[in-house]
Motif scaffolding. Sequence first.
Motif, PDB file in Angstrom:
ATOM      1  N   LEU A 132       0.820  -1.209   0.000  1.00  0.00           N
ATOM      2  CA  LEU A 132       0.000   0.000   0.000  1.00  0.00           C
ATOM      3  C   LEU A 132       0.856   1.262   0.000  1.00  0.00           C
ATOM      4  O   LEU A 132       0.552   2.219  -0.712  1.00  0.00           O
ATOM      5  N   GLU A 133       1.905   1.262   0.829  1.00  0.00           N
ATOM      6  CA  GLU A 133       2.695   2.483   0.997  1.00  0.00           C
ATOM      7  C   GLU A 133       4.098   2.127   1.477  1.00  0.00           C
ATOM      8  O   GLU A 133       4.275   1.254   2.319  1.00  0.00           O
ATOM      9  N   ARG A 134       5.069   2.811   0.944  1.00  0.00           N
ATOM     10  CA  ARG A 134       6.451   2.667   1.418  1.00  0.00           C
ATOM     11  C   ARG A 134       6.718   3.807   2.385  1.00  0.00           C
ATOM     12  O   ARG A 134       6.622   4.969   2.017  1.00  0.00           O
ATOM     13  N   LEU A 135       7.057   3.449   3.641  1.00  0.00           N
ATOM     14  CA  LEU A 135       7.259   4.473   4.669  1.00  0.00           C
ATOM     15  C   LEU A 135       8.654   5.065   4.642  1.00  0.00           C
ATOM     16  O   LEU A 135       8.831   6.237   4.949  1.00  0.00           O
ATOM     17  N   GLY A 136       9.649   4.274   4.339  1.00  0.00           N
ATOM     18  CA  GLY A 136      11.012   4.790   4.316  1.00  0.00           C
ATOM     19  C   GLY A 136      12.017   3.671   4.398  1.00  0.00           C
ATOM     20  O   GLY A 136      11.671   2.495   4.461  1.00  0.00           O
ATOM     21  N   SER A 137      13.283   4.058   4.403  1.00  0.00           N
ATOM     22  CA  SER A 137      14.335   3.053   4.479  1.00  0.00           C
ATOM     23  C   SER A 137      15.502   3.597   5.287  1.00  0.00           C
ATOM     24  O   SER A 137      15.645   4.808   5.465  1.00  0.00           O
ATOM     25  N   CYS A 138      16.312   2.675   5.777  1.00  0.00           N
ATOM     26  CA  CYS A 138      17.515   3.026   6.521  1.00  0.00           C
ATOM     27  C   CYS A 138      18.512   1.898   6.342  1.00  0.00           C
ATOM     28  O   CYS A 138      18.327   1.023   5.494  1.00  0.00           O
ATOM     29  N   HIS A 139      19.557   1.868   7.151  1.00  0.00           N
ATOM     30  CA  HIS A 139      20.613   0.876   6.991  1.00  0.00           C
ATOM     31  C   HIS A 139      20.155  -0.553   7.279  1.00  0.00           C
ATOM     32  O   HIS A 139      20.777  -1.502   6.820  1.00  0.00           O
ATOM     33  N   ILE A 140      19.064  -0.741   8.023  1.00  0.00           N
ATOM     34  CA  ILE A 140      18.615  -2.102   8.326  1.00  0.00           C
ATOM     35  C   ILE A 140      17.560  -2.610   7.350  1.00  0.00           C
ATOM     36  O   ILE A 140      17.200  -3.771   7.381  1.00  0.00           O
ATOM     37  N   GLY A 141      17.061  -1.752   6.501  1.00  0.00           N
ATOM     38  CA  GLY A 141      16.085  -2.193   5.519  1.00  0.00           C
ATOM     39  C   GLY A 141      15.035  -1.137   5.232  1.00  0.00           C
ATOM     40  O   GLY A 141      15.132   0.004   5.668  1.00  0.00           O
ATOM     41  N   GLU A 142      14.017  -1.559   4.520  1.00  0.00           N
ATOM     42  CA  GLU A 142      12.922  -0.682   4.120  1.00  0.00           C
ATOM     43  C   GLU A 142      11.668  -1.075   4.897  1.00  0.00           C
ATOM     44  O   GLU A 142      11.473  -2.247   5.202  1.00  0.00           O
ATOM     45  N   VAL A 143      10.820  -0.095   5.213  1.00  0.00           N
ATOM     46  CA  VAL A 143       9.561  -0.370   5.909  1.00  0.00           C
ATOM     47  C   VAL A 143       8.412  -0.073   4.957  1.00  0.00           C
ATOM     48  O   VAL A 143       8.359   0.990   4.341  1.00  0.00           O
ATOM     49  N   ILE A 144       7.504  -1.047   4.845  1.00  0.00           N
ATOM     50  CA  ILE A 144       6.398  -0.981   3.903  1.00  0.00           C
ATOM     51  C   ILE A 144       5.108  -1.322   4.639  1.00  0.00           C
ATOM     52  O   ILE A 144       5.110  -2.171   5.526  1.00  0.00           O
ATOM     53  N   ILE A 145       4.014  -0.668   4.292  1.00  0.00           N
ATOM     54  CA  ILE A 145       2.695  -1.021   4.807  1.00  0.00           C
ATOM     55  C   ILE A 145       2.002  -1.856   3.730  1.00  0.00           C
ATOM     56  O   ILE A 145       1.945  -1.466   2.569  1.00  0.00           O
ATOM     57  N   CYS A 146       1.495  -3.028   4.131  1.00  0.00           N
ATOM     58  CA  CYS A 146       0.841  -3.933   3.191  1.00  0.00           C
ATOM     59  C   CYS A 146      -0.545  -4.310   3.699  1.00  0.00           C
ATOM     60  O   CYS A 146      -0.813  -4.259   4.897  1.00  0.00           O
ATOM     61  N   GLU A 147      -1.387  -4.698   2.771  1.00  0.00           N
ATOM     62  CA  GLU A 147      -2.708  -5.223   3.086  1.00  0.00           C
ATOM     63  C   GLU A 147      -2.661  -6.734   2.854  1.00  0.00           C
ATOM     64  O   GLU A 147      -2.058  -7.195   1.887  1.00  0.00           O
ATOM     65  N   THR A 148      -3.273  -7.484   3.754  1.00  0.00           N
ATOM     66  CA  THR A 148      -3.253  -8.944   3.623  1.00  0.00           C
ATOM     67  C   THR A 148      -4.415  -9.409   2.754  1.00  0.00           C
ATOM     68  O   THR A 148      -5.500  -8.829   2.780  1.00  0.00           O
ATOM     69  N   GLU A 149      -4.162 -10.456   1.983  1.00  0.00           N
ATOM     70  CA  GLU A 149      -5.175 -11.051   1.110  1.00  0.00           C
ATOM     71  C   GLU A 149      -5.062 -12.566   1.196  1.00  0.00           C
ATOM     72  O   GLU A 149      -3.961 -13.113   1.141  1.00  0.00           O
ATOM     73  N   ASP A 150      -6.174 -13.251   1.335  1.00  0.00           N
ATOM     74  CA  ASP A 150      -6.225 -14.718   1.313  1.00  0.00           C
ATOM     75  C   ASP A 150      -5.397 -15.380   2.400  1.00  0.00           C
ATOM     76  O   ASP A 150      -4.807 -16.435   2.183  1.00  0.00           O
ATOM     77  N   ILE A 151      -5.322 -14.756   3.575  1.00  0.00           N
ATOM     78  CA  ILE A 151      -4.584 -15.351   4.694  1.00  0.00           C
ATOM     79  C   ILE A 151      -5.220 -14.880   6.000  1.00  0.00           C
ATOM     80  O   ILE A 151      -5.712 -13.759   6.091  1.00  0.00           O
ATOM     81  N   GLU A 152      -5.244 -15.761   6.985  1.00  0.00           N
ATOM     82  CA  GLU A 152      -5.824 -15.447   8.284  1.00  0.00           C
ATOM     83  C   GLU A 152      -4.768 -14.837   9.196  1.00  0.00           C
ATOM     84  O   GLU A 152      -3.879 -15.532   9.681  1.00  0.00           O
ATOM     85  N   LEU A 153      -4.839 -13.537   9.395  1.00  0.00           N
ATOM     86  CA  LEU A 153      -3.972 -12.832  10.338  1.00  0.00           C
ATOM     87  C   LEU A 153      -4.856 -11.973  11.232  1.00  0.00           C
ATOM     88  O   LEU A 153      -5.985 -11.651  10.863  1.00  0.00           O
ATOM     89  N   PRO A 154      -4.350 -11.561  12.408  1.00  0.00           N
ATOM     90  CA  PRO A 154      -5.175 -10.772  13.329  1.00  0.00           C
ATOM     91  C   PRO A 154      -5.594  -9.404  12.791  1.00  0.00           C
ATOM     92  O   PRO A 154      -6.477  -8.770  13.337  1.00  0.00           O
ATOM     93  N   THR A 155      -4.979  -8.943  11.715  1.00  0.00           N
ATOM     94  CA  THR A 155      -5.276  -7.620  11.190  1.00  0.00           C
ATOM     95  C   THR A 155      -5.218  -7.631   9.661  1.00  0.00           C
ATOM     96  O   THR A 155      -4.589  -8.501   9.061  1.00  0.00           O
TER      97      THR A 155
END
Length: 123
Positions: free
Chosen positions: A36-59
């Motif tokens: 959905l959205e890329r929040l940013g990146s740094c030396h340890i990696g990139e942070v991304i917001i995703c929406e789940t599809e076809d999987i049972e997760l709490p959110t």
Amino acid sequence: MAPPVVQWNISPSMGQSYKCREGEVVPIPRYCLRVLERLGSCHIGEVIICETEDIELPTDKVAVRTCRGDSLREIRFLSSLQDPNLVSILGVCTGEQPPWLIMEYPAQLGDLVQHLNSTENLT
């Protein structure tokens, strides 16, 4: 069956090892996550917001952190931490490179800096 206890020397200058349990990590296929959205990146990696599809997760929304290929042990350690004040590790995508660490997305908490500035009596 409980995961094995491993020794980590998290602070070499102190010369003491830290005992912890490594948790089992749930594999999540990357096709079940839609970026959905890329929040940013740094030396340890990139942070991304995703929406789940076809999987049972709490959110329905999750935070994803890209990881280095050698960080599976770190991921197992983080997944063993269970505390209401920490985001939970929901799983990992290791089928493609770079690996993705899937975490709960605490959107309802809002901006931490704003919360700390507006709250007078923190316990």
